[in-house]
Scaffold this active site. Sequence first.
Site, PDB file in Angstrom:
ATOM      1  N   SER A 654       0.763  -1.348   0.187  1.00  0.00           N
ATOM      2  CA  SER A 654      -0.027  -0.133  -0.127  1.00  0.00           C
ATOM      3  C   SER A 654       0.718   1.340  -0.053  1.00  0.00           C
ATOM      4  O   SER A 654       0.285   2.475  -0.238  1.00  0.00           O
ATOM      5  CB  SER A 654      -0.955   0.030   1.249  1.00  0.00           C
ATOM      6  OG  SER A 654      -0.112  -0.016   2.420  1.00  0.00           O
ATOM      7  N   LYS A 697      -5.856   5.134   7.905  1.00  0.00           N
ATOM      8  CA  LYS A 697      -4.799   5.869   7.570  1.00  0.00           C
ATOM      9  C   LYS A 697      -5.079   7.258   7.374  1.00  0.00           C
ATOM     10  O   LYS A 697      -4.194   8.035   7.898  1.00  0.00           O
ATOM     11  CB  LYS A 697      -4.262   5.195   6.190  1.00  0.00           C
ATOM     12  CG  LYS A 697      -3.591   3.730   6.149  1.00  0.00           C
ATOM     13  CD  LYS A 697      -3.469   3.191   4.755  1.00  0.00           C
ATOM     14  CE  LYS A 697      -3.026   1.876   4.874  1.00  0.00           C
ATOM     15  NZ  LYS A 697      -2.650   1.018   3.595  1.00  0.00           N
TER      16      LYS A 697
END
Length: 820
Positions: A654, A697
């Site tokens: 990611s 996040k």
Amino acid sequence: MHPHEALDPDRLCSRCDPAVFDFDTTAALPEPEQPFGQARAVEALRLGLDLVGPGFNVFVFGEPGSGRHHIVRRLLEAHAATRPPPQDWCHVHNFTESNNPAVLRLPAGQGARLHKAMEDFVAELGEAIGAALEGEEYRSRIRAIEQANTAREERALAEITAAADAQGVMLQNTPDGIAFAPMRDGQAMDPETFAALPDDERKRVAAAMQAMRARLDQMMQGLPKLRRETRALVSTATREAILRATGHLVEELKGAFAHLPTVQRYLDGVLADVVKTGAELHEPAEEDEDENKLSFATSLSLNRYRVNLFVGHEDGARAPVVCVDNPTVANLTGRIDQVAHMGTLVTHFMLIKPGALQRANGGYLMLDAQKVLSQPYAWDGLKRALATSEARIESLAHLSGWLGTLPLEPEPIPLALKVVLFGEREHYELLQSLDPEFDELFKVAADFEEEAPRDAAGVQGFAALLGSLARAAGLRALNRDAVGRMVEHASRMVDDSRKLSIRVRPLQDLLREADHVCAAGGRSCIGREDVNAALAARERRADRQRDAWHEAMRRDTLLIATSGLHVGQINGLAVQESGSFRFGLPVRITATARVGEGDLVDIERESTLGQPIHSKGVMILAAFLGARYAQGVPLSLSASLVFEQSYGPVEGDSASLAELCALLSALASVPIRQSLAVTGSVNQHGQVQAVGAVNEKIEGFFDACRERGLEGGQGVVIPATNVEHLMLRDDVVQAAAQGRFRIHAVSDVDEAVELLTGLAAGEPDSKGRLPEGSFNRLVAARLVQMSELRRIHGGDRWRDDGRMLRRALGGAGLRLRRSR
């Protein structure tokens, strides 16, 4: 929408309007008829239950907390109501092979009746036979038999004595036994007198004594036969007495169980054994009969006539549903207990205990795959029972070879049951690949869902599920606002605004906590504020580690920049887990580039901190660089990437978009805005792909920026395919609505670099030429420059006349391969 524009705040969290519900509280909702969101699994389970034949057992797989056990148990109990009632099983003494206890199969409820009847029978048996054998009639008969035997022996001896007298021979008792001697005038001759007799007389007397001895020997040889006949007469008398004393007891039992042929045959065997055993114990007395009285209750073991109710049910019981938490081999297949007696261990059929297979016979058995596999011999015992369709009790000590004694070997019980084995997908796949018998025994797989669609029907079904969970746990009902908040939280649990988590355990845990808050506030039903308070309290309890990270950022121990510009440096986003609590945090990623031989060094991998998926992402970056920028020239750089201040394993791809942007920034010498953080995966064509935990996040970088003060230009760059997954916290959505924090969605790396650098990425024209001053032109020019430097300083390693580089530099601009 252009990627430079921030996402509209309405797209950051998909709210649930309470107005879609037509109830005031979930108390008004009926119990769901079918498990919510599990139609596929329920269909498979019902197929497995309905199919008749060997091996159609069911393996149920899904994540823990999905509510599998509760749903399956409800379905099994409903299916059990349609099945015939279970049967009772009893162990009884085997009168022909005592080491192999026999089994009786009885209708439900009859096993307990037989057990009780035989207990009463045993209680009466000793007294009844004792009274019969000590009664005057029996004793008179035995005395008559013994007297007749004595009279016969005495007559035979008297006949020999009379014959001896007639021959002038006397019968004498000596210490050595019976002897014969010559007789005169009724007295035995002394040796001198006998020697003085004429020779003819001595010879006649000697011949007479020899004949008498032969006749006595013949009589003595016949005595054992006479005594056997006497014992047979005594035994017959004893049998007849016992039969008269016990026959009516057994007949009463046979009348009570006249409808059960197996019990009739067993009772016939009981009566025959009682008569036989009692007669064998009553041998004729050789001493005074008062000293030889036998008490039947103490001399004969009455345990053999008891009935071990092995598996019993109440009359009219439904098919059993059995769940085993500790599936040892003994708990599965049964066991034979032992008791200490005179310093040794002994056992008998009354100590045979059932296992789960016998208790579930005729019904259903629920087992956890991991627990069964972790117990020695349990998996093999289960497979053997299912393959043979019978439950055989085997001692673990004998299976292991620990004991060499002769064990009890009870008759196996025929099995007719369905086994439902619970596990995770990896358990199912491992058993399929490693155990060739698995597919033959578990032919049906039921796959339980973890999420359901968040559409109109799904939201209503989810509300009914919440009402059911609250009722089952004895909690207060939820009002519409609380249900709406739970819908939003369920979407957050699966990181998808179009889906709902249907993992029952975490949902019910949250309801309990919200109910606790509601009770403390004195409210009658759970509201939105109670759910919010419970979530906040849960986060507060678990966020000690996150607070430590924030403190490190405040004190600049952890170097994170949320403002300014920097070349080759970017804010990536990582996720940490602390138990069930997951939170995001920014991490600095840096890149360097220099002339080399096309090496892209992943420092995390080189230091063995990079895990396989992360290393794969870095290799994709190298492939992207070569495919886009080095079509006509060698890739002559040596670059390195690293997660700064990372001291643990790095996994996942990611961060590959952030790593690529940092590397391109280092190549182009163009600084990146530190007020933006980046998450996203990138493929070889530069397209940005969705990642997991996008909400955590974003919130992690938001918290870091808020610690230092939101300036309005801060935000996060995410993949455009992640937009539908956004379920952000209220404070993040409010900040975005006020323009103090922004979320940008990008589809490819060009859009990302434009946001991060402020430069246009630069699209090649029809001739492949890039615009002057564009970001991609700067990257391509730097790579060509590195190739030229490598040619100049490479010596014999690479010879070229420069035409390749001149073609690459072109005249009007660099050529760049399109990657859309």
